[in-house]
Write an enzyme that holds these catalytic residues in place. Structure first.
Site, PDB file in Angstrom:
ATOM      1  CB  ALA A 190      -1.041  -0.017   1.081  1.00  0.00           C
ATOM      2  CE  LYS A 191       5.715   5.028  -0.519  1.00  0.00           C
ATOM      3  NZ  LYS A 191       6.811   3.863  -0.361  1.00  0.00           N
TER       4      LYS A 191
END
Ligand code: GLU
Length: 431
Positions: free
Chosen positions: A115-116
């Site tokens: 994720a980011k």
């Protein structure tokens, strides 16, 4: 709060990073002969969240911010990846960065997905108390979209241990008192004393240095007296330079958001680090150095080049001018696919980001385990564990590269994608 000032290094091409990661993925998918149904899953992101949230500024006015969290894939475990505060952030760049996290955690053999996220803003424009309110309000707005067993943010460009402390405190404050402490691992990269891991600050840069050391050992190259240049003198660039200098290598050029400096006889890493503290975080005008044009940076004479700032820095335009024999990708996605072709044709090797900078997320994993188990680990054992883990991963990548006669990035992708494919095949697709 000290911020990593990497804001003006480049004008980031808007679609560049997403195109880049997808091209890398497609090449690797062909190489692995990836099951076409699993390919369909991996080339898109699972969830994309864009949040507009209001924050009261010091002058009493309200400003609206745009925050992102993209969860690419969680086949191997909870989503994991940093939060960056930067004006160039947009949905495509966050999607790209989330995908890189999936490959990175898979390659490292961690029980995580990718994720980011972040906030589209220039943090240098805000006071510390404004940054605190922005961070806390963003955390509150993210709500249950993050969580210690669901999606675990960490520091990235322009965020640090202080940012993580605010997030952890805000998230924990929304829980009932008896639930609070078991939510401490909602973020990693926290300050020591607030559940943080000894050495997490240096984990990424130390990992960059270690992968260079492993690479050099395999090539029978002595790092003593080798020269290197660093783009970005923030957390990653500084620590990588610190450990390389201890090994006897010499830093001959540095670039940050504000300028580029060189000295063929060497720029002492610690003196530059002390200098930037007195110079608003900037390397500009460091004594005993000469300024050069930003566009001449990657063509500097050196042995090792460490891009440790933003994505898409080594491109078709400058790849043919690179003098280094090795590029160690401290940043995420610093080399475009087109540039990589030019570099490989020229015999220049690249330690790919998903291997080179994975020390950070491996350190995060240690912190997460430490919090989850109520333990406190000591710096020495952490650094030994990190070295062992990275050495194992490096050896696997090297072996795949030799046996399959492919470059290091393709080898790293091969291992990362195969592991995810296996998990999908074992479990099938619901329903
Ligand atoms: N932001 C770092 C990265 O890009 C660390 C992520 C993490 O520890 O979750 O790898």
């Amino acid at each position: 709060m000290t911020l990593i000032k990497e804001l003006k290094i480049k004008k980031q091409p808007k679609q560049g990073m997403l195109e880049n990661v997808l091209k890398q993925f497609n090449t690797a998918a062909d190489l692995v002969n990836l099951n076409p149904n699993i390919k369909k899953i991996l080339e898109v992101t699972n969830n994309e969240l864009i949040i507009h949230f209001p924050v009261r500024m010091d002058n009493g006015n309200v400003e609206i911010f745009k925050g992102y969290r993209v969860q690419h894939n969680n086949a191997l475990g909870p989503y994991k990846g940093g939060l960056r505060y930067h004006p160039t952030i947009d949905i495509d760049s966050v999607k790209a960065l989330a995908m890189w996290m999936t490959w990175k955690t898979s390659l490292a053999g961690l029980p995580y997905g990718g994720a980011k996220g972040g906030i589209q803003m220039d943090p240098n424009k805000y006071s510390t108390s404004e940054l605190e309110r922005i961070t806390r309000r963003f955390t509150y707005a993210l709500g249950e979209n993050i969580g210690p067993e669901h999606d675990i943010p960490a520091p990235d460009v322009n965020t640090n241990a202080q940012t993580m402390a605010w997030i952890a405190d805000t998230y924990m404050s929304t829980k009932s008192p008896s639930e609070r402490s078991k939510n401490q691992h909602v973020v990693t990269g926290k300050p020591i004393g607030s559940g943080g891991l000894e050495g997490r600050d240096r984990a990424t840069g130390y990992g960059v240095y270690l992968t260079i050391k492993f690479w050099a050992k395999n090539k029978k190259i002595d790092l003593k007296d080798k020269t290197f240049i660093v783009q970005g003198f923030g957390n990653v660039g500084y620590w990588a330079a610190h450990f390389l200098e201890l090994e006897g290598a010499k830093m001959v050029g540095v670039q940050d958001a504000f300028g580029s400096i060189i000295n063929k006889d060497g720029i002492p890493v610690e003196l530059l680090y002390e200098y930037i503290k007195t110079n608003n975080g900037s390397i500009v005008d460091y004594p005993n150095s000469n300024a050069i044009l930003k566009e001449d940076f990657f063509s500097l004479d050196c042995d090792i080049c460490i891009p440790a700032a933003l994505g898409n820095q080594i491109t078709e335009e400058n790849a043919h001018k690179v003098k280094a024999f090795l590029i160690a990708e401290g940043a995420n996605g610093p080399t475009t696919v087109e540039a990589e072709k030019i570099l490989l044709d020229r015999g220049i090797e690249i330690i790919p980001d998903i291997l080179c900078n994975s020390g950070g997320v491996i350190g995060s994993y240690f912190e997460w385990l430490q919090n989850r188990n109520g333990e406190l680990w000591e710096l020495e054992e952490i650094l030994i564990k990190l070295e062992k883990k990275l050495n194992d991963v490096f050896k696997k990548v090297l072996q795949a590269s030799v046996t399959k006669r492919i470059d290091l990035r393709s080898a790293a992708y091969f291992i990362a994608i195969e592991r995810i494919e296996k998990a999908y095949i074992q479990r099938g697709i619901f329903p």
